[in-house]
Design a protein around this motif. Structure first.
Motif, PDB file in Angstrom:
ATOM      1  N   LEU A   1       0.816  -1.220   0.000  1.00  0.00           N
ATOM      2  CA  LEU A   1       0.000   0.000   0.000  1.00  0.00           C
ATOM      3  C   LEU A   1       0.846   1.264   0.000  1.00  0.00           C
ATOM      4  CD1 LEU A   1      -2.993   1.205   0.435  1.00  0.00           C
ATOM      5  CD2 LEU A   1      -2.184   1.572   2.765  1.00  0.00           C
ATOM      6  N   MET A   2       1.873   1.307   0.851  1.00  0.00           N
ATOM      7  CA  MET A   2       2.678   2.521   0.975  1.00  0.00           C
ATOM      8  C   MET A   2       3.350   2.861  -0.354  1.00  0.00           C
ATOM      9  SD  MET A   2       2.032   3.023   4.143  1.00  0.00           S
ATOM     10  CE  MET A   2       3.163   4.287   4.696  1.00  0.00           C
ATOM     11  N   ASP A   3       3.780   1.836  -1.069  1.00  0.00           N
ATOM     12  CA  ASP A   3       4.425   2.046  -2.364  1.00  0.00           C
ATOM     13  C   ASP A   3       3.449   2.653  -3.365  1.00  0.00           C
ATOM     14  OD1 ASP A   3       5.740   0.204  -0.760  1.00  0.00           O
ATOM     15  OD2 ASP A   3       6.522  -0.958  -2.407  1.00  0.00           O
ATOM     16  N   MET A   4       2.185   2.204  -3.305  1.00  0.00           N
ATOM     17  CA  MET A   4       1.223   2.545  -4.343  1.00  0.00           C
ATOM     18  C   MET A   4       0.538   3.888  -4.150  1.00  0.00           C
ATOM     19  SD  MET A   4      -0.434  -1.274  -4.742  1.00  0.00           S
ATOM     20  CE  MET A   4      -1.530  -0.909  -6.130  1.00  0.00           C
ATOM     21  N   ILE A   5       0.402   4.363  -2.903  1.00  0.00           N
ATOM     22  CA  ILE A   5      -0.347   5.599  -2.687  1.00  0.00           C
ATOM     23  C   ILE A   5       0.518   6.792  -2.303  1.00  0.00           C
ATOM     24  CG2 ILE A   5      -2.382   4.275  -2.005  1.00  0.00           C
ATOM     25  CD1 ILE A   5      -1.902   5.219   0.874  1.00  0.00           C
ATOM     26  N   CYS A   6       1.757   6.559  -1.892  1.00  0.00           N
ATOM     27  CA  CYS A   6       2.597   7.667  -1.428  1.00  0.00           C
ATOM     28  C   CYS A   6       3.420   8.251  -2.576  1.00  0.00           C
ATOM     29  CB  CYS A   6       3.530   7.197  -0.314  1.00  0.00           C
ATOM     30  SG  CYS A   6       2.664   6.625   1.170  1.00  0.00           S
ATOM     31  N   LYS A   7       3.611   9.567  -2.529  1.00  0.00           N
ATOM     32  CA  LYS A   7       4.400  10.255  -3.545  1.00  0.00           C
ATOM     33  C   LYS A   7       5.693  10.849  -2.989  1.00  0.00           C
ATOM     34  CE  LYS A   7       0.802  12.776  -4.494  1.00  0.00           C
ATOM     35  NZ  LYS A   7      -0.075  13.842  -5.049  1.00  0.00           N
ATOM     36  N   THR A   8       5.708  11.138  -1.686  1.00  0.00           N
ATOM     37  CA  THR A   8       6.867  11.769  -1.067  1.00  0.00           C
ATOM     38  C   THR A   8       7.152  11.096   0.273  1.00  0.00           C
ATOM     39  OG1 THR A   8       5.569  13.398   0.180  1.00  0.00           O
ATOM     40  CG2 THR A   8       6.203  13.983  -2.092  1.00  0.00           C
ATOM     41  N   GLN A   9       8.301  11.439   0.849  1.00  0.00           N
ATOM     42  CA  GLN A   9       8.638  10.921   2.171  1.00  0.00           C
ATOM     43  C   GLN A   9       7.637  11.404   3.213  1.00  0.00           C
ATOM     44  OE1 GLN A   9      12.740  11.714   3.175  1.00  0.00           O
ATOM     45  NE2 GLN A   9      13.520  10.329   1.589  1.00  0.00           N
TER      46      GLN A   9
ATOM     47  N   MET B   1       3.344  -6.173  10.161  1.00  0.00           N
ATOM     48  CA  MET B   1       4.012  -6.922   9.099  1.00  0.00           C
ATOM     49  C   MET B   1       3.974  -6.048   7.846  1.00  0.00           C
ATOM     50  SD  MET B   1       4.643  -9.766  10.715  1.00  0.00           S
ATOM     51  CE  MET B   1       4.231  -9.843  12.471  1.00  0.00           C
ATOM     52  N   LEU B   2       5.123  -5.581   7.421  1.00  0.00           N
ATOM     53  CA  LEU B   2       5.209  -4.615   6.321  1.00  0.00           C
ATOM     54  C   LEU B   2       5.963  -5.219   5.141  1.00  0.00           C
ATOM     55  CD1 LEU B   2       4.981  -1.629   5.242  1.00  0.00           C
ATOM     56  CD2 LEU B   2       7.203  -1.236   6.326  1.00  0.00           C
ATOM     57  N   PHE B   3       5.339  -5.119   3.951  1.00  0.00           N
ATOM     58  CA  PHE B   3       5.992  -5.547   2.713  1.00  0.00           C
ATOM     59  C   PHE B   3       6.078  -4.355   1.769  1.00  0.00           C
ATOM     60  CE2 PHE B   3       4.157  -9.434   4.375  1.00  0.00           C
ATOM     61  CZ  PHE B   3       5.145 -10.378   4.148  1.00  0.00           C
ATOM     62  N   GLY B   4       7.209  -4.243   1.083  1.00  0.00           N
ATOM     63  CA  GLY B   4       7.363  -3.174   0.113  1.00  0.00           C
ATOM     64  C   GLY B   4       8.425  -3.511  -0.912  1.00  0.00           C
ATOM     65  N   ALA B   5       8.538  -2.665  -1.921  1.00  0.00           N
ATOM     66  CA  ALA B   5       9.504  -2.854  -3.002  1.00  0.00           C
ATOM     67  C   ALA B   5      10.561  -1.753  -2.919  1.00  0.00           C
ATOM     68  CB  ALA B   5       8.807  -2.815  -4.358  1.00  0.00           C
ATOM     69  N   ILE B   6      11.811  -2.150  -2.814  1.00  0.00           N
ATOM     70  CA  ILE B   6      12.914  -1.202  -2.682  1.00  0.00           C
ATOM     71  C   ILE B   6      13.316  -0.648  -4.046  1.00  0.00           C
ATOM     72  CG2 ILE B   6      15.319  -0.941  -1.962  1.00  0.00           C
ATOM     73  CD1 ILE B   6      13.448  -1.304   0.373  1.00  0.00           C
ATOM     74  N   ASN B   7      13.491   0.681  -4.080  1.00  0.00           N
ATOM     75  CA  ASN B   7      13.948   1.376  -5.292  1.00  0.00           C
ATOM     76  C   ASN B   7      13.048   1.107  -6.500  1.00  0.00           C
ATOM     77  OD1 ASN B   7      16.185   2.703  -4.118  1.00  0.00           O
ATOM     78  ND2 ASN B   7      17.415   0.845  -4.286  1.00  0.00           N
ATOM     79  N   ALA B   8      11.758   1.178  -6.278  1.00  0.00           N
ATOM     80  CA  ALA B   8      10.784   1.039  -7.363  1.00  0.00           C
ATOM     81  C   ALA B   8      10.350   2.434  -7.819  1.00  0.00           C
ATOM     82  CB  ALA B   8       9.575   0.246  -6.891  1.00  0.00           C
TER      83      ALA B   8
ATOM     84  N   ASP C   1      14.605   3.722   0.037  1.00  0.00           N
ATOM     85  CA  ASP C   1      15.602   2.696   0.337  1.00  0.00           C
ATOM     86  C   ASP C   1      15.347   2.138   1.740  1.00  0.00           C
ATOM     87  OD1 ASP C   1      16.549   4.651   2.095  1.00  0.00           O
ATOM     88  OD2 ASP C   1      18.276   5.167   0.843  1.00  0.00           O
ATOM     89  N   GLU C   2      16.147   1.173   2.129  1.00  0.00           N
ATOM     90  CA  GLU C   2      15.954   0.524   3.427  1.00  0.00           C
ATOM     91  C   GLU C   2      16.116   1.496   4.588  1.00  0.00           C
ATOM     92  OE1 GLU C   2      17.803  -3.369   4.071  1.00  0.00           O
ATOM     93  OE2 GLU C   2      18.550  -3.207   2.012  1.00  0.00           O
ATOM     94  N   ASN C   3      17.094   2.373   4.496  1.00  0.00           N
ATOM     95  CA  ASN C   3      17.380   3.292   5.586  1.00  0.00           C
ATOM     96  C   ASN C   3      16.187   4.189   5.882  1.00  0.00           C
ATOM     97  OD1 ASN C   3      19.273   4.505   7.514  1.00  0.00           O
ATOM     98  ND2 ASN C   3      19.233   6.287   6.158  1.00  0.00           N
ATOM     99  N   PHE C   4      15.497   4.655   4.833  1.00  0.00           N
ATOM    100  CA  PHE C   4      14.337   5.511   5.037  1.00  0.00           C
ATOM    101  C   PHE C   4      13.231   4.772   5.793  1.00  0.00           C
ATOM    102  CE2 PHE C   4      10.043   6.532   3.517  1.00  0.00           C
ATOM    103  CZ  PHE C   4       9.907   7.792   4.090  1.00  0.00           C
TER     104      PHE C   4
ATOM    105  N   ARG D   1      13.444   2.168   7.796  1.00  0.00           N
ATOM    106  CA  ARG D   1      13.847   1.894   9.180  1.00  0.00           C
ATOM    107  C   ARG D   1      13.678   3.138  10.055  1.00  0.00           C
ATOM    108  NH1 ARG D   1      16.881  -2.237  11.364  1.00  0.00           N
ATOM    109  NH2 ARG D   1      17.495  -2.966   9.283  1.00  0.00           N
ATOM    110  N   LYS D   2      14.108   4.288   9.551  1.00  0.00           N
ATOM    111  CA  LYS D   2      13.971   5.532  10.314  1.00  0.00           C
ATOM    112  C   LYS D   2      12.505   5.889  10.538  1.00  0.00           C
ATOM    113  CE  LYS D   2      18.328   7.816   9.092  1.00  0.00           C
ATOM    114  NZ  LYS D   2      18.948   8.997   8.413  1.00  0.00           N
ATOM    115  N   ALA D   3      11.667   5.677   9.522  1.00  0.00           N
ATOM    116  CA  ALA D   3      10.242   5.984   9.653  1.00  0.00           C
ATOM    117  C   ALA D   3       9.582   5.115  10.707  1.00  0.00           C
ATOM    118  CB  ALA D   3       9.548   5.798   8.297  1.00  0.00           C
ATOM    119  N   LEU D   4       9.929   3.845  10.762  1.00  0.00           N
ATOM    120  CA  LEU D   4       9.349   2.938  11.750  1.00  0.00           C
ATOM    121  C   LEU D   4       9.805   3.293  13.166  1.00  0.00           C
ATOM    122  CD1 LEU D   4       9.742  -0.425   9.808  1.00  0.00           C
ATOM    123  CD2 LEU D   4       7.585   0.692  10.401  1.00  0.00           C
ATOM    124  N   VAL D   5      11.077   3.544  13.326  1.00  0.00           N
ATOM    125  CA  VAL D   5      11.608   3.895  14.648  1.00  0.00           C
ATOM    126  C   VAL D   5      10.980   5.191  15.147  1.00  0.00           C
ATOM    127  CG1 VAL D   5      13.678   4.601  15.902  1.00  0.00           C
ATOM    128  CG2 VAL D   5      13.769   2.638  14.338  1.00  0.00           C
ATOM    129  N   ALA D   6      10.788   6.158  14.252  1.00  0.00           N
ATOM    130  CA  ALA D   6      10.188   7.438  14.637  1.00  0.00           C
ATOM    131  C   ALA D   6       8.758   7.265  15.139  1.00  0.00           C
ATOM    132  CB  ALA D   6      10.211   8.401  13.451  1.00  0.00           C
TER     133      ALA D   6
END
Length: 261
Positions: A165-173, A194-201, A217-220, A222-227
């Motif tokens: 879902l996050m990949d398909m509806i989001c446009k920015t960070q 449980m989160l699934f996504g596509a990296i660098n799509a 990317d992965e780093n983004f 991880r930071k979003a989840l921790v925040a």
């Protein structure tokens, strides 16, 4: 093509939910996306849930498209499943399957895979019926709404699955972080994501139209989840196996996390 011109699936009428199922989730043995989009999520969720640490009364699936195959294992560990989608078209497709209507998409190939994982390959029909029974509501939501917590009159969930879902509806960070914050308000403290996504799509193709995928990317992530107060329990990246120009991405990401606040 300039990626800024790509369409959004929950905004533009050209999105065809059935075409997505046929192109990306078909039971055809030659489908290029079998490993990445079907086997990977089903096996990851089977492994996590089978450990016995993630279970409860309510699971909310708030994913992209009309896919339901990732829920087959979940129905063994949660008494109730609420499915949330942002478009009527996806809801209608899911309900066609749920109610055994003529023309429903056949998920038999994924049912067979899950029952094989569970060592019950002769129980495909029972598995199908159990998932349909566990899904009590299929609910439309507005991704632009300020809050999702007033949408359904149920307690916070023990577990939330976000598949694509996050990949398909989001446009920015900022879109991503705002959407994640709203979704996680539906998860009770101590609950699991449980989160699934596509990296660098950046895009996927449906009926000759290109639709946008948010690039990260992965780093983004991880930071979003921790925040948002999430403790990451499992992090797995599966390098792309599919060979097809229909969609671009480097790898598939699976994250299991617990809400600590």
């Amino acid at each position: 093509m300039d990626c800024s011109s790509y369409k959004l699936y929950h905004v533009h009428d050209e999105f065809d939910s059935r075409a997505v199922l046929e192109n990306y989730y078909s039971g055809n043995p030659d489908t290029p996306f079998k490993d990445d989009f079907m086997t990977f999520p089903m096996e990851k969720l089977h492994n996590v849930f089978s450990m016995g640490h993630v279970s409860g009364q309510l699971l909310i699936d708030i994913s992209g498209g009309a896919q339901i195959h990732h829920l087959y294992t979940a129905c063994e560990f949660f008494q109730e499943i609420i499915v949330m989608r942002p478009t009527e078209q996806c809801i209608m497709e899911i309900m066609r399957w749920h109610d055994d209507r003529t023309g429903a998409f056949c998920w038999g190939h994924t049912t067979a895979h899950v029952t094989d994982l569970e060592g019950r390959s002769d129980e495909c029909e029972a598995k199908e019926m159990k998932l349909k029974s566990a899904i009590t509501h299929v609910v439309k939501f507005d991704p632009e709404a300020e809050s999702l917590t007033d949408l359904i009159g149920v307690p916070q969930a023990d577990c939330i699955i976000i598949y694509g879902l996050m990949d398909m509806i989001c446009k920015t960070q900022d879109d991503y972080t705002r959407t994640l914050e709203k979704i996680l308000k539906l998860l009770k403290p101590g609950g699991h994501l449980m989160l699934f996504g596509a990296i660098n799509a950046s895009y996927y193709t449906v009926g000759g139209h290109r639709f946008s995928l948010f690039t990260y990317d992965e780093n983004f992530v991880r930071k979003a989840l921790v925040a948002e107060g999430m403790t990451v329990l499992q992090w797995e990246v599966n390098q792309r196996k599919a060979e097809s120009p229909l969609i671009d991405y480097d790898s598939m990401l699976f994250v299991s996390a617990c809400k600590s606040k």
